[in-house]
Scaffold this active site. Structure first.
Site, PDB file in Angstrom:
ATOM      1  N   ASN A   9       4.407   3.891  -0.065  1.00  0.00           N
ATOM      2  CA  ASN A   9       4.212   4.126   1.364  1.00  0.00           C
ATOM      3  C   ASN A   9       4.783   2.928   2.120  1.00  0.00           C
ATOM      4  OD1 ASN A   9       3.320   4.609   3.944  1.00  0.00           O
ATOM      5  ND2 ASN A   9       1.143   4.278   3.498  1.00  0.00           N
ATOM      6  N   TRP A  10       5.950   3.144   2.712  1.00  0.00           N
ATOM      7  CA  TRP A  10       6.626   2.018   3.371  1.00  0.00           C
ATOM      8  C   TRP A  10       5.998   1.663   4.720  1.00  0.00           C
ATOM      9  CZ3 TRP A  10      12.697   2.568   2.824  1.00  0.00           C
ATOM     10  CH2 TRP A  10      13.021   2.696   1.464  1.00  0.00           C
ATOM     11  N   LYS A  11       5.159   2.527   5.234  1.00  0.00           N
ATOM     12  CA  LYS A  11       4.530   2.314   6.551  1.00  0.00           C
ATOM     13  C   LYS A  11       5.614   2.052   7.618  1.00  0.00           C
ATOM     14  CE  LYS A  11       0.526   0.588   4.139  1.00  0.00           C
ATOM     15  NZ  LYS A  11      -0.774  -0.044   4.243  1.00  0.00           N
ATOM     16  N   HIS A  95      -4.074   9.189   5.739  1.00  0.00           N
ATOM     17  CA  HIS A  95      -4.083   7.763   5.400  1.00  0.00           C
ATOM     18  C   HIS A  95      -5.121   7.056   6.283  1.00  0.00           C
ATOM     19  CE1 HIS A  95      -2.863   3.609   4.908  1.00  0.00           C
ATOM     20  NE2 HIS A  95      -2.290   3.991   3.775  1.00  0.00           N
ATOM     21  N   GLU A  97      -5.091   4.379   7.807  1.00  0.00           N
ATOM     22  CA  GLU A  97      -4.580   3.818   9.062  1.00  0.00           C
ATOM     23  C   GLU A  97      -4.457   4.905  10.129  1.00  0.00           C
ATOM     24  OE1 GLU A  97      -1.150   1.861   7.350  1.00  0.00           O
ATOM     25  OE2 GLU A  97      -2.515   0.497   6.314  1.00  0.00           O
ATOM     26  N   GLU A 167      -8.202   5.726  -1.815  1.00  0.00           N
ATOM     27  CA  GLU A 167      -7.805   4.404  -1.332  1.00  0.00           C
ATOM     28  C   GLU A 167      -8.979   3.749  -0.615  1.00  0.00           C
ATOM     29  OE1 GLU A 167      -3.304   4.097  -0.742  1.00  0.00           O
ATOM     30  OE2 GLU A 167      -4.094   5.016   1.057  1.00  0.00           O
ATOM     31  N   GLY A 173      -3.948  -3.485   1.683  1.00  0.00           N
ATOM     32  CA  GLY A 173      -3.252  -4.596   2.339  1.00  0.00           C
ATOM     33  C   GLY A 173      -4.057  -5.882   2.350  1.00  0.00           C
ATOM     34  N   SER A 213      -3.727  -2.389  -2.801  1.00  0.00           N
ATOM     35  CA  SER A 213      -3.231  -3.640  -3.387  1.00  0.00           C
ATOM     36  C   SER A 213      -2.847  -3.525  -4.856  1.00  0.00           C
ATOM     37  CB  SER A 213      -4.251  -4.774  -3.185  1.00  0.00           C
ATOM     38  OG  SER A 213      -4.450  -4.996  -1.800  1.00  0.00           O
ATOM     39  N   GLY A 234       1.479   0.385  -1.189  1.00  0.00           N
ATOM     40  CA  GLY A 234       1.955  -0.036   0.120  1.00  0.00           C
ATOM     41  C   GLY A 234       2.917  -1.206  -0.032  1.00  0.00           C
ATOM     42  N   GLY A 235       2.401  -2.423   0.201  1.00  0.00           N
ATOM     43  CA  GLY A 235       3.228  -3.638   0.219  1.00  0.00           C
ATOM     44  C   GLY A 235       4.224  -3.755  -0.932  1.00  0.00           C
TER      45      GLY A 235
HETATM   46  C1  PEP Z   1      -1.487   1.984   1.335  1.00  0.00           C
HETATM   47  O1  PEP Z   1      -1.267   1.686   2.490  1.00  0.00           O
HETATM   48  O2  PEP Z   1      -1.533   3.181   1.017  1.00  0.00           O
HETATM   49  C2  PEP Z   1      -1.688   0.900   0.378  1.00  0.00           C
HETATM   50  C3  PEP Z   1      -2.252   1.179  -0.758  1.00  0.00           C
HETATM   51  O3  PEP Z   1      -1.265  -0.352   0.740  1.00  0.00           O
HETATM   52  P1  PEP Z   1      -1.272  -1.702  -0.163  1.00  0.00           P
HETATM   53  O4  PEP Z   1      -0.728  -1.341  -1.511  1.00  0.00           O
HETATM   54  O5  PEP Z   1      -0.394  -2.656   0.580  1.00  0.00           O
HETATM   55  O6  PEP Z   1      -2.693  -2.133  -0.243  1.00  0.00           O
END
Ligand code: PEP
Length: 250
Positions: A9-11, A95, A97, A167, A173, A213, A234-235
Protein backbone atom coordinates in the site's frame (compact mmCIF):
# COMPACT_ATOMS: atom_id res chain seq x y z
CA UNK A 1 -4.48 -24.26 -0.15
CA UNK A 2 -5.14 -20.58 0.45
CA UNK A 3 -3.55 -17.94 -1.77
CA UNK A 4 -0.58 -16.30 -0.11
CA UNK A 5 -0.55 -12.61 -0.85
CA UNK A 6 1.87 -9.76 -0.25
CA UNK A 7 0.37 -6.38 -1.10
CA UNK A 8 2.08 -3.00 -1.00
CA UNK A 9 0.00 0.00 0.00
CA UNK A 10 1.91 3.00 -1.29
CA UNK A 11 -0.54 5.47 0.30
CA UNK A 12 0.00 9.10 -0.83
CA UNK A 13 3.60 8.52 -1.95
CA UNK A 14 5.40 8.57 -5.32
CA UNK A 15 4.85 10.96 -8.18
CA UNK A 16 4.88 9.67 -11.76
CA UNK A 17 8.69 9.51 -12.11
CA UNK A 18 9.10 7.86 -8.74
CA UNK A 19 6.41 5.36 -9.65
CA UNK A 20 8.21 4.49 -12.87
CA UNK A 21 11.45 3.93 -10.95
CA UNK A 22 9.78 1.76 -8.33
CA UNK A 23 7.86 -0.40 -10.81
CA UNK A 24 11.03 -0.82 -12.90
CA UNK A 25 12.86 -1.97 -9.79
CA UNK A 26 10.03 -4.40 -8.96
CA UNK A 27 9.94 -5.72 -12.49
CA UNK A 28 13.48 -7.09 -12.27
CA UNK A 29 12.67 -8.96 -9.05
CA UNK A 30 10.99 -11.66 -11.15
CA UNK A 31 8.19 -12.69 -8.84
CA UNK A 32 7.09 -15.28 -11.40
CA UNK A 33 9.13 -17.95 -9.59
CA UNK A 34 7.16 -17.40 -6.41
CA UNK A 35 3.77 -18.87 -5.47
CA UNK A 36 2.92 -15.67 -3.68
CA UNK A 37 0.45 -13.29 -5.30
CA UNK A 38 2.13 -9.89 -5.40
CA UNK A 39 -0.03 -6.77 -5.47
CA UNK A 40 0.84 -3.07 -5.42
CA UNK A 41 -1.49 -0.19 -4.68
CA UNK A 42 -0.07 3.07 -6.05
CA UNK A 43 -2.03 6.34 -5.84
CA UNK A 44 -4.82 6.84 -8.40
CA UNK A 45 -2.80 9.03 -10.74
CA UNK A 46 -0.16 6.33 -11.20
CA UNK A 47 -2.33 3.24 -11.59
CA UNK A 48 -2.31 3.27 -15.36
CA UNK A 49 1.44 3.71 -15.59
CA UNK A 50 1.96 0.87 -13.13
CA UNK A 51 -0.45 -1.34 -15.06
CA UNK A 52 1.23 -0.68 -18.41
CA UNK A 53 4.71 -1.18 -17.00
CA UNK A 54 3.83 -4.41 -15.20
CA UNK A 55 1.35 -6.01 -17.56
CA UNK A 56 3.80 -8.74 -18.60
CA UNK A 57 4.60 -9.59 -14.99
CA UNK A 58 2.51 -11.43 -12.36
CA UNK A 59 2.23 -8.26 -10.25
CA UNK A 60 -1.40 -7.18 -9.79
CA UNK A 61 -2.59 -3.61 -9.45
CA UNK A 62 -4.82 -2.42 -6.62
CA UNK A 63 -6.54 0.88 -5.95
CA UNK A 64 -6.40 2.20 -2.39
CA UNK A 65 -10.11 3.02 -2.32
CA UNK A 66 -13.26 2.77 -4.41
CA UNK A 67 -16.30 4.98 -4.67
CA UNK A 68 -19.62 3.29 -3.94
CA UNK A 69 -21.42 5.07 -6.81
CA UNK A 70 -21.40 4.28 -10.51
CA UNK A 71 -20.81 7.78 -11.94
CA UNK A 72 -22.14 11.30 -11.77
CA UNK A 73 -21.91 14.41 -9.61
CA UNK A 74 -19.25 13.32 -7.13
CA UNK A 75 -16.56 15.94 -7.58
CA UNK A 76 -13.07 14.65 -6.87
CA UNK A 77 -14.04 11.00 -6.87
CA UNK A 78 -13.01 8.09 -9.11
CA UNK A 79 -15.60 5.61 -10.37
CA UNK A 80 -15.31 1.81 -10.33
CA UNK A 81 -15.45 1.70 -14.15
CA UNK A 82 -12.54 4.17 -14.30
CA UNK A 83 -10.49 1.87 -12.10
CA UNK A 84 -11.35 -1.07 -14.33
CA UNK A 85 -10.27 0.87 -17.41
CA UNK A 86 -6.75 1.46 -16.05
CA UNK A 87 -6.02 -2.17 -15.23
CA UNK A 88 -7.00 -2.36 -11.57
CA UNK A 89 -7.95 -5.82 -10.29
CA UNK A 90 -7.91 -5.31 -6.50
CA UNK A 91 -9.31 -2.56 -4.30
CA UNK A 92 -8.48 -1.82 -0.67
CA UNK A 93 -11.60 -1.04 1.35
CA UNK A 94 -11.78 0.16 4.94
CA UNK A 95 -8.15 1.04 5.55
CA UNK A 96 -7.91 2.51 9.04
CA UNK A 97 -6.70 5.82 7.61
CA UNK A 98 -9.89 6.07 5.53
CA UNK A 99 -11.98 5.09 8.54
CA UNK A 100 -10.27 7.56 10.89
CA UNK A 101 -9.28 10.53 8.71
CA UNK A 102 -12.11 10.42 6.15
CA UNK A 103 -14.78 9.18 8.55
CA UNK A 104 -15.71 6.16 6.45
CA UNK A 105 -18.34 4.26 8.40
CA UNK A 106 -19.10 0.55 8.39
CA UNK A 107 -22.31 1.35 6.50
CA UNK A 108 -20.42 3.19 3.75
CA UNK A 109 -17.86 0.37 3.57
CA UNK A 110 -20.67 -2.15 3.12
CA UNK A 111 -21.83 -0.15 0.08
CA UNK A 112 -18.28 -0.02 -1.25
CA UNK A 113 -17.84 -3.78 -0.91
CA UNK A 114 -21.09 -4.37 -2.83
CA UNK A 115 -20.02 -2.00 -5.60
CA UNK A 116 -16.57 -3.59 -5.83
CA UNK A 117 -18.08 -7.09 -6.07
CA UNK A 118 -20.49 -5.96 -8.75
CA UNK A 119 -17.56 -4.70 -10.83
CA UNK A 120 -15.59 -7.91 -10.37
CA UNK A 121 -12.78 -6.50 -8.23
CA UNK A 122 -11.03 -8.51 -5.58
CA UNK A 123 -11.27 -6.75 -2.25
CA UNK A 124 -8.71 -6.33 0.50
CA UNK A 125 -11.02 -5.51 3.39
CA UNK A 126 -9.18 -3.94 6.33
CA UNK A 127 -10.20 -4.38 9.94
CA UNK A 128 -8.41 -3.74 13.21
CA UNK A 129 -8.61 -2.15 16.62
CA UNK A 130 -7.04 1.00 18.07
CA UNK A 131 -4.68 0.82 21.05
CA UNK A 132 -7.30 1.63 23.69
CA UNK A 133 -9.47 -1.20 22.40
CA UNK A 134 -6.54 -3.63 22.50
CA UNK A 135 -5.66 -2.55 26.05
CA UNK A 136 -9.29 -3.03 27.10
CA UNK A 137 -9.22 -6.50 25.52
CA UNK A 138 -11.95 -5.49 23.10
CA UNK A 139 -10.08 -6.32 19.88
CA UNK A 140 -12.03 -9.51 19.21
CA UNK A 141 -15.36 -7.69 19.50
CA UNK A 142 -14.12 -4.80 17.37
CA UNK A 143 -13.09 -6.94 14.42
CA UNK A 144 -16.24 -9.02 14.66
CA UNK A 145 -18.38 -5.90 14.46
CA UNK A 146 -16.37 -4.56 11.50
CA UNK A 147 -16.87 -7.84 9.68
CA UNK A 148 -20.55 -8.00 10.58
CA UNK A 149 -21.35 -4.49 9.41
CA UNK A 150 -19.00 -4.10 6.46
CA UNK A 151 -18.80 -7.53 4.91
CA UNK A 152 -21.37 -10.01 6.10
CA UNK A 153 -24.12 -8.78 3.80
CA UNK A 154 -22.20 -10.55 1.01
CA UNK A 155 -23.22 -14.01 -0.15
CA UNK A 156 -20.85 -16.93 0.23
CA UNK A 157 -20.09 -16.76 -3.48
CA UNK A 158 -19.30 -13.04 -3.25
CA UNK A 159 -17.09 -13.53 -0.21
CA UNK A 160 -14.74 -15.60 -2.35
CA UNK A 161 -13.64 -12.30 -3.95
CA UNK A 162 -12.56 -10.97 -0.55
CA UNK A 163 -9.22 -11.03 1.23
CA UNK A 164 -9.24 -9.81 4.82
CA UNK A 165 -6.41 -7.63 6.09
CA UNK A 166 -6.15 -7.54 9.88
CA UNK A 167 -4.29 -4.35 10.70
CA UNK A 168 -4.09 -3.29 14.34
CA UNK A 169 -4.15 0.50 14.10
CA UNK A 170 -1.51 0.82 16.83
CA UNK A 171 0.94 -1.06 14.61
CA UNK A 172 0.45 0.91 11.39
CA UNK A 173 3.40 3.14 10.55
CA UNK A 174 4.55 3.03 14.19
CA UNK A 175 7.36 0.51 13.91
CA UNK A 176 5.48 -1.56 16.46
CA UNK A 177 4.11 -4.92 15.29
CA UNK A 178 1.74 -7.40 16.78
CA UNK A 179 3.73 -10.39 17.95
CA UNK A 180 3.37 -13.45 15.70
CA UNK A 181 1.29 -15.02 18.50
CA UNK A 182 -1.01 -11.99 18.75
CA UNK A 183 -1.46 -12.09 14.97
CA UNK A 184 -2.17 -15.82 14.97
CA UNK A 185 -4.72 -15.51 17.82
CA UNK A 186 -6.81 -12.90 16.10
CA UNK A 187 -6.47 -14.40 12.62
CA UNK A 188 -7.73 -17.72 13.99
CA UNK A 189 -10.60 -15.84 15.62
CA UNK A 190 -11.45 -14.08 12.34
CA UNK A 191 -11.50 -17.44 10.58
CA UNK A 192 -13.79 -18.81 13.30
CA UNK A 193 -16.18 -15.88 12.84
CA UNK A 194 -16.17 -16.50 9.07
CA UNK A 195 -16.90 -20.20 9.63
CA UNK A 196 -19.81 -19.40 11.97
CA UNK A 197 -21.34 -16.97 9.49
CA UNK A 198 -20.67 -18.95 6.30
CA UNK A 199 -19.02 -22.38 6.54
CA UNK A 200 -15.75 -23.91 7.65
CA UNK A 201 -14.91 -24.74 4.03
CA UNK A 202 -15.33 -21.16 2.94
CA UNK A 203 -13.47 -19.82 5.99
CA UNK A 204 -10.59 -22.11 5.12
CA UNK A 205 -10.43 -20.61 1.61
CA UNK A 206 -10.26 -16.94 2.59
CA UNK A 207 -6.80 -15.38 2.80
CA UNK A 208 -6.23 -13.29 5.91
CA UNK A 209 -3.31 -10.87 5.72
CA UNK A 210 -1.54 -9.15 8.57
CA UNK A 211 -0.62 -5.48 8.29
CA UNK A 212 1.27 -3.21 10.65
CA UNK A 213 4.99 -2.44 10.37
CA UNK A 214 5.86 -5.64 8.52
CA UNK A 215 9.53 -5.41 7.51
CA UNK A 216 12.07 -7.83 6.02
CA UNK A 217 13.32 -8.64 9.53
CA UNK A 218 9.97 -9.68 11.01
CA UNK A 219 7.96 -10.97 8.03
CA UNK A 220 9.19 -14.55 8.20
CA UNK A 221 8.09 -15.10 11.80
CA UNK A 222 4.68 -13.56 11.22
CA UNK A 223 4.03 -15.36 7.91
CA UNK A 224 5.01 -18.67 9.51
CA UNK A 225 1.83 -18.63 11.59
CA UNK A 226 -0.87 -21.01 10.44
CA UNK A 227 -3.64 -18.48 9.86
CA UNK A 228 -1.49 -15.68 8.48
CA UNK A 229 -1.68 -15.83 4.68
CA UNK A 230 0.47 -12.85 3.87
CA UNK A 231 0.79 -9.15 4.52
CA UNK A 232 -0.44 -5.71 3.65
CA UNK A 233 2.71 -3.65 3.67
CA UNK A 234 2.88 0.14 3.95
CA UNK A 235 6.29 1.80 4.45
CA UNK A 236 8.42 -1.17 3.41
CA UNK A 237 6.60 -1.48 0.08
CA UNK A 238 8.17 1.79 -1.09
CA UNK A 239 11.55 0.12 -1.38
CA UNK A 240 11.76 -2.63 -4.02
CA UNK A 241 14.46 -4.59 -2.18
CA UNK A 242 12.57 -4.59 1.13
CA UNK A 243 9.30 -5.48 -0.56
CA UNK A 244 10.93 -8.34 -2.49
CA UNK A 245 12.54 -9.63 0.70
CA UNK A 246 9.13 -9.65 2.37
CA UNK A 247 7.66 -11.57 -0.58
CA UNK A 248 10.55 -14.03 -0.25
CA UNK A 249 9.81 -14.53 3.46
CA UNK A 250 7.30 -17.30 2.77
C1 PEP B 1 -0.72 -0.05 6.05
O1 PEP B 1 -0.86 1.15 5.93
O2 PEP B 1 -1.57 -0.81 5.56
C2 PEP B 1 0.46 -0.53 6.76
C3 PEP B 1 0.46 -1.76 7.19
O3 PEP B 1 1.50 0.34 6.93
P1 PEP B 1 2.95 0.04 7.59
O4 PEP B 1 3.45 -1.25 7.01
O5 PEP B 1 3.79 1.22 7.21
O6 PEP B 1 2.72 -0.08 9.06
Amino acid sequence: MRTQIVAGNWKMNCNLDETQKLVDALKVKDFSKSDVEVVIAPPYTNLHLAHLSLKDTPIKISAQNINENESGAFTGEISPAMLKSVGVSYVIIGHSERRAIYAETDELLAKKTSTAIKHGFKIMFCIGEVLEERKANKHFDVVKEQLDKGLFHLSAEELKQVVIAYEPVWAIGTGETASPEQAQDIHAYIRKVLAEKYSQDLADEISILYGGSVKPNNAKEIFAKKDVDGGLIGGASLDADSFAQIVASF
